[in-house]
Design an enzyme around this catalytic site. Structure first.
Site: not given
Length: 419
Positions: A133, A210, A213, A236, A376
């Site tokens: 991302h 990261d 997700q 999220k 993104c």
């Protein structure tokens, strides 16, 4: 099916009862932002209605209640990710801010006493992956520009997975930072975290994950991951917008320079100099996102009650169902791993001769909410030679009936354009 009672779960989310364009809403955009259960909405309302005050500043009853609620949320998040120390949880605005916090704090190491391990120069390298991302690309590009370091990346193959051989080739003795996504928002790929972390550690590099997700979809154990930093965001994972989390190993956080200056991140302030608070408060300058953090705590409680193993199993079944169903649409191209192995509940695709934005707009007319664009993650689109993709992403409330509706909708889009 799995241990989740999906129909009962759906009743917890009031927005799922909506109609759009006169038909029931089919929400398949959870990778963009998830919907919120009633308990999260009620928790935020309750906080503002009965306990609203600033934290760590007042000794009156409301101030004490607000501080307790805020710090209880920190405890919940720490337990959710199996952090060994609650003070390793830093509240941020979102994942982007958490990743920038690390990058800019490392920039400040040049003048911060005892921060030699973070100093980066022209002889050093920063490594990301081709599937990141933008929030896990741009901060590191900026750091490379500020320090003169070389910016490098691990490539991805035709199936949307990392080129395994590149891990040992690209991560080398000059590497100082390896920042990579746990689960890709554009491809659904779940990366081999332990393999990457082990290689980074072998050359003495810091690792930044990261987990935006993965946190809503997979059991997240920061001790098992073995990284130095893990970032994720509340909106999220069925929590409110405006709150994210940076987890960092305490020994690393304790040596890291501050990112922002202001109230509550200090020990003492004098006109001739300042000393800084220990983590996590060193990295939480000013009034924090109090109600949002409390709401995130409620979302963590909700997910914990469901069981993240159950969540992961449910979504894995959805992916196993959706991949062949979508692949059966003539001409449809799935961008990402073709099987459900090491793959999350996000599926991006293209249709020949039809722009993804047109696909998304026409699906919306059937009540189906998906996202279109480069998500993104423009380097992914460049890698596969497409300007954009249409992306369907699932959550705890997604059903196979909704996937069937998506497939029918895609077929209808094709038929409309063929006419």
């Amino acid at each position: 099916m799995t241990g989740l009672d999906v129909e009962a779960i759906r009743k917890d989310f009031p927005i799922l009862a909506r109609e759009v364009h006169g038909v029931p809403l089919v929400y398949l955009d959870s990778a963009n932002t998830s919907q919120k259960p009633q308990v999260v909405l009620d928790t935020i309302t309750e906080f503002y209605a009965r306990h609203n005050a600033n934290v760590a500043r007042a000794v009156h009853t409301l101030g004490s209640e607000a501080t307790t609620a805020f710090e209880n949320a920190r405890d919940k998040v720490a337990a959710f990710v199996n952090a060994p120390n609650r003070d390793e949880i830093v509240f941020t605005k979102n994942s982007s801010e958490a990743l920038n916090l690390v990058a800019y704090s490392i920039s400040n190491a040049t003048t911060f006493p005892g921060a030699d391990r973070f100093r980066i120069g022209p002889e050093d390298e920063i490594v990301v992956t081709e599937m990141e991302h933008h929030s896990n690309i741009v901060p590191w590009q900026l750091l490379a520009q500020r320090t003169g370091a070389t910016f490098r990346w691990l490539p991805i193959d035709d199936d949307g997975r990392l080129v395994e051989s590149s891990i040992d080739e690209v991560i080398n003795e000059r590497t100082k930072i390896v920042a990579f996504v746990h689960q890709s928002n554009a491809l659904g790929t779940v990366n081999p975290v332990q393999r990457i972390v082990a290689r980074a550690k072998s050359v003495g590099a810091l690792t930044v994950i990261d987990a935006s997700q993965s946190a809503p979809h997979l059991p997240l154990d920061v001790q098992a991951l073995g990284a130095d930093f893990v970032a994720f965001t509340g909106h999220k994972m069925y929590g409110p917008t405006g709150v994210g989390v940076l987890w960092g190993r305490y020994d690393v956080l304790a040596e890291l320079p501050p990112f922002l200056g202001g109230g509550e991140m200090i020990e003492t302030v004098d006109l001739t100099g300042t000393t800084y608070a220990p983590p996590p408060h060193r990295f939480e300058a000013g009034t924090p996102m109090i109600a949002e953090a409390v709401g995130l705590g409620a979302a963590v409680d909700y997910l914990t009650a469901l069981g993240m193993d159950n969540v992961a199993a449910h979504e894995h079944e959805l992916v196993e169902y959706a991949l062949p169903s979508l692949a059966a649409v003539e001409g449809l191209r799935i961008i990402g791993p073709p099987t459900a192995v090491d793959r999350g509940a996000t599926i991006a695709f293209t249709l020949p001769g039809i722009h993804p934005h047109d696909v998304a707009q026409l699906l919306d007319e059937h009540g189906i909410a998906v996202r279109a664009g480069h998500h993104c993650a423009r380097p992914v689109c460049v890698r596969y030679g497409v300007a954009a993709t249409t992306r369907a992403s699932f959550g705890i409330y997604t059903t196979t009936d909704e996937i069937d509706a998506l497939v029918r909708g895609v077929q209808q889009v094709k038929e409309m354009f063929s006419r």
